[in-house]
Design a protein around this motif. Structure first.
Motif, PDB file in Angstrom:
ATOM      1  N   HIS A  44       6.782   7.497  11.091  1.00  0.00           N
ATOM      2  CA  HIS A  44       5.378   7.397   9.836  1.00  0.00           C
ATOM      3  C   HIS A  44       4.742   6.068   9.452  1.00  0.00           C
ATOM      4  O   HIS A  44       5.107   4.800  10.117  1.00  0.00           O
ATOM      5  N   GLU A  45       3.772   6.147   9.138  1.00  0.00           N
ATOM      6  CA  GLU A  45       2.589   4.808   8.862  1.00  0.00           C
ATOM      7  C   GLU A  45       2.543   4.465   7.196  1.00  0.00           C
ATOM      8  O   GLU A  45       2.248   5.811   6.787  1.00  0.00           O
ATOM      9  N   MET A  46       3.356   4.153   6.599  1.00  0.00           N
ATOM     10  CA  MET A  46       3.288   3.479   4.812  1.00  0.00           C
ATOM     11  C   MET A  46       2.977   1.640   5.072  1.00  0.00           C
ATOM     12  O   MET A  46       3.670   1.487   5.785  1.00  0.00           O
ATOM     13  N   ASN A  47       2.570   1.455   3.835  1.00  0.00           N
ATOM     14  CA  ASN A  47       2.892   0.228   3.612  1.00  0.00           C
ATOM     15  C   ASN A  47       4.283  -0.467   2.704  1.00  0.00           C
ATOM     16  O   ASN A  47       4.982   0.452   3.295  1.00  0.00           O
ATOM     17  N   THR A  48       4.292  -1.471   2.524  1.00  0.00           N
ATOM     18  CA  THR A  48       5.699  -2.211   2.028  1.00  0.00           C
ATOM     19  C   THR A  48       6.549  -1.079   1.207  1.00  0.00           C
ATOM     20  O   THR A  48       7.740  -1.223   1.341  1.00  0.00           O
ATOM     21  N   ALA A  49       5.557  -1.396   0.602  1.00  0.00           N
ATOM     22  CA  ALA A  49       5.738  -0.646  -0.950  1.00  0.00           C
ATOM     23  C   ALA A  49       6.594   0.682  -0.743  1.00  0.00           C
ATOM     24  O   ALA A  49       8.010   0.978  -1.467  1.00  0.00           O
ATOM     25  N   GLN A  50       5.761   1.350  -0.256  1.00  0.00           N
ATOM     26  CA  GLN A  50       5.894   2.490   0.633  1.00  0.00           C
ATOM     27  C   GLN A  50       7.000   2.633   0.946  1.00  0.00           C
ATOM     28  O   GLN A  50       7.972   4.221   0.629  1.00  0.00           O
ATOM     29  N   GLN A  51       7.465   1.913   1.759  1.00  0.00           N
ATOM     30  CA  GLN A  51       8.784   1.924   2.918  1.00  0.00           C
ATOM     31  C   GLN A  51       9.940   1.466   2.094  1.00  0.00           C
ATOM     32  O   GLN A  51      10.947   2.288   2.246  1.00  0.00           O
ATOM     33  N   ILE A  52       9.838   0.519   1.366  1.00  0.00           N
ATOM     34  CA  ILE A  52      10.962   0.000   0.220  1.00  0.00           C
ATOM     35  C   ILE A  52      11.393   1.499  -0.766  1.00  0.00           C
ATOM     36  O   ILE A  52      12.770   1.710  -0.513  1.00  0.00           O
ATOM     37  N   ALA A  53      10.611   2.100  -0.976  1.00  0.00           N
ATOM     38  CA  ALA A  53      10.468   3.136  -2.238  1.00  0.00           C
ATOM     39  C   ALA A  53      11.032   4.496  -1.051  1.00  0.00           C
ATOM     40  O   ALA A  53      12.056   5.586  -1.919  1.00  0.00           O
ATOM     41  N   ALA A  54      10.801   4.625   0.440  1.00  0.00           N
ATOM     42  CA  ALA A  54      11.410   5.825   1.414  1.00  0.00           C
ATOM     43  C   ALA A  54      12.427   5.334   1.475  1.00  0.00           C
ATOM     44  O   ALA A  54      13.242   6.292   0.871  1.00  0.00           O
ATOM     45  N   LEU A  55      12.598   4.155   1.689  1.00  0.00           N
ATOM     46  CA  LEU A  55      13.990   3.637   1.778  1.00  0.00           C
ATOM     47  C   LEU A  55      15.779   4.198   0.858  1.00  0.00           C
ATOM     48  O   LEU A  55      16.152   5.054   1.446  1.00  0.00           O
ATOM     49  N   LYS A  56      14.852   3.985  -0.116  1.00  0.00           N
ATOM     50  CA  LYS A  56      15.802   4.040  -1.168  1.00  0.00           C
ATOM     51  C   LYS A  56      16.214   5.225  -1.435  1.00  0.00           C
ATOM     52  O   LYS A  56      17.033   6.594  -2.080  1.00  0.00           O
ATOM     53  N   ARG A  57      14.953   6.343  -1.434  1.00  0.00           N
ATOM     54  CA  ARG A  57      15.124   7.565  -1.822  1.00  0.00           C
ATOM     55  C   ARG A  57      15.850   8.530  -0.289  1.00  0.00           C
ATOM     56  O   ARG A  57      15.561   9.772  -0.320  1.00  0.00           O
ATOM     57  N   ASN A  58      15.802   7.728   0.135  1.00  0.00           N
ATOM     58  CA  ASN A  58      16.848   8.385   1.659  1.00  0.00           C
ATOM     59  C   ASN A  58      15.751   9.225   2.337  1.00  0.00           C
ATOM     60  O   ASN A  58      15.512   9.779   3.264  1.00  0.00           O
ATOM     61  N   CYS A  59      13.853   8.777   2.528  1.00  0.00           N
ATOM     62  CA  CYS A  59      13.007   9.387   3.462  1.00  0.00           C
ATOM     63  C   CYS A  59      12.879   9.475   4.663  1.00  0.00           C
ATOM     64  O   CYS A  59      12.475   9.659   5.893  1.00  0.00           O
ATOM     65  N   ILE A  60      13.315   7.894   5.005  1.00  0.00           N
ATOM     66  CA  ILE A  60      13.160   6.994   5.996  1.00  0.00           C
ATOM     67  C   ILE A  60      14.520   6.537   6.041  1.00  0.00           C
ATOM     68  O   ILE A  60      15.011   6.542   5.264  1.00  0.00           O
ATOM     69  N   ASP A  61      14.616   5.620   7.116  1.00  0.00           N
ATOM     70  CA  ASP A  61      15.651   5.144   7.784  1.00  0.00           C
ATOM     71  C   ASP A  61      15.918   3.283   8.226  1.00  0.00           C
ATOM     72  O   ASP A  61      16.530   2.756   7.580  1.00  0.00           O
ATOM     73  N   LEU A  62      14.542   3.403   8.497  1.00  0.00           N
ATOM     74  CA  LEU A  62      14.281   2.297   8.909  1.00  0.00           C
ATOM     75  C   LEU A  62      12.380   1.418   8.484  1.00  0.00           C
ATOM     76  O   LEU A  62      12.092   2.477   8.618  1.00  0.00           O
ATOM     77  N   GLY A  63      12.318   0.071   7.900  1.00  0.00           N
ATOM     78  CA  GLY A  63      10.437   0.529   7.951  1.00  0.00           C
ATOM     79  C   GLY A  63      10.390  -1.138   8.311  1.00  0.00           C
ATOM     80  O   GLY A  63      11.259  -1.896   8.738  1.00  0.00           O
ATOM     81  N   PHE A  64       9.080  -0.928   8.876  1.00  0.00           N
ATOM     82  CA  PHE A  64       8.580  -2.540   9.403  1.00  0.00           C
ATOM     83  C   PHE A  64       6.834  -2.340   9.351  1.00  0.00           C
ATOM     84  O   PHE A  64       5.941  -2.726   8.378  1.00  0.00           O
ATOM     85  N   GLY A  65       7.470  -4.147   7.916  1.00  0.00           N
ATOM     86  CA  GLY A  65       6.231  -4.584   7.366  1.00  0.00           C
ATOM     87  C   GLY A  65       5.982  -5.732   7.206  1.00  0.00           C
ATOM     88  O   GLY A  65       6.607  -6.634   7.655  1.00  0.00           O
ATOM     89  N   LEU A  66       4.925  -6.118   6.644  1.00  0.00           N
ATOM     90  CA  LEU A  66       4.746  -7.649   6.054  1.00  0.00           C
ATOM     91  C   LEU A  66       5.708  -7.982   4.777  1.00  0.00           C
ATOM     92  O   LEU A  66       5.509  -7.156   3.869  1.00  0.00           O
ATOM     93  N   PRO A  67       5.370  -9.536   4.388  1.00  0.00           N
ATOM     94  CA  PRO A  67       6.258  -9.109   2.667  1.00  0.00           C
ATOM     95  C   PRO A  67       5.481  -8.926   1.690  1.00  0.00           C
ATOM     96  O   PRO A  67       4.258  -9.037   1.592  1.00  0.00           O
ATOM     97  N   ALA A  68       6.102  -8.552   1.207  1.00  0.00           N
ATOM     98  CA  ALA A  68       5.603  -7.874  -0.611  1.00  0.00           C
ATOM     99  C   ALA A  68       6.825  -8.385  -1.795  1.00  0.00           C
ATOM    100  O   ALA A  68       6.546  -7.827  -2.819  1.00  0.00           O
ATOM    101  N   GLY A  69       6.694  -9.680  -2.195  1.00  0.00           N
ATOM    102  CA  GLY A  69       6.873 -10.552  -2.431  1.00  0.00           C
ATOM    103  C   GLY A  69       8.321  -9.881  -3.307  1.00  0.00           C
ATOM    104  O   GLY A  69       9.464  -9.382  -2.643  1.00  0.00           O
TER     105      GLY A  69
END
Length: 227
Positions: A44-69
């Protein structure tokens, strides 16, 4: 590699920042799918905030992105740096700054600036603005893009110059050059996972990604040199 039972037809999902050029991820995927041919890996393609949210919902298993404070201070998410990408400005080859070896922010004060949309990564956008402000300058942003590759088209059309982490631009036409900025530090590309992850298949893939990132860095000690 970690030995683990494999369920036929099992599905895992990974996400990366949109348009990012992260060449070690396909290499890790090839290794992983050769070792576990019955496992489906969804990308999938998501920005960092979307990846963090998806990880917490167990929608994805790993994410790769840029820092987001503050998003990276989430107690449920493990953040690991993979590589650093220089921050650069992209200009047309006929631009007045195209042949300057390395730029200062003051060189850009009168330029029409194009950058990634603040909605995609507010901390990164705010960091760029803060760099200008600390130098006593006000950036002239004329366009915020939601896709990094769209920025190259805008440059060619003469809208302005583009800023961003250089690894976001998978390829550049010969009519565009990039120049590094003295006052801006490199941006770290991060890998995100759940802190309490227990799936050994995920651990295997994390190990492969880390190995491929290390190998890629060793083979490309200065991957984003001046052109």
């Amino acid at each position: 590699m970690t030995a683990c039972p494999v369920t036929q037809g099992q599905v895992h999902s990974v996400s990366r920042i949109e348009d990012a050029n992260l060449p070690f991820i396909p290499l890790a995927l090839i290794r992983f799918q050769a070792l576990y041919p019955d496992i489906t890996v969804e990308r999938h393609e998501m920005n960092t905030a979307q990846q963090i949210a998806a990880l917490k919902r167990n929608c994805i298993d790993l994410g790769f992105g840029l820092p987001a404070g503050s998003l990276l201070n989430d107690a449920e998410i493990l953040t690991e740096p993979l590589l650093e990408s220089s921050c650069a400005w992209l200009v047309r080859s006929d631009h007045r700054l195209a042949n300057v070896g390395c730029l200062n922010l003051v060189d850009l004060v009168h330029e029409r600036l194009i950058t990634s949309a603040r909605a995609e990564n507010a901390p990164l956008f705010d960091s760029i603005v803060a760099h200008f402000q600390s130098a006593g300058l006000r950036p002239n942003f004329v366009y915020e893009s939601f896709q990094a590759q769209a920025g190259t088209t805008l440059i060619e059309q003469g809208l302005g110059v583009v800023t961003g982490a250089i690894n976001l631009f998978t390829s550049l036409p010969q009519t565009i050059k990039y120049r590094f900025i003295n006052e801006m530090e490199p941006i770290s590309v991060q890998m995100f996972s759940r802190l309490k992850e227990r799936d050994s298949l995920i651990f295997d893939f994390v190990e492969m990604v880390t190995e491929e990132a290390c190998r890629w860095r060793a083979l490309n000690p200065s991957p984003y040199t001046e052109v």
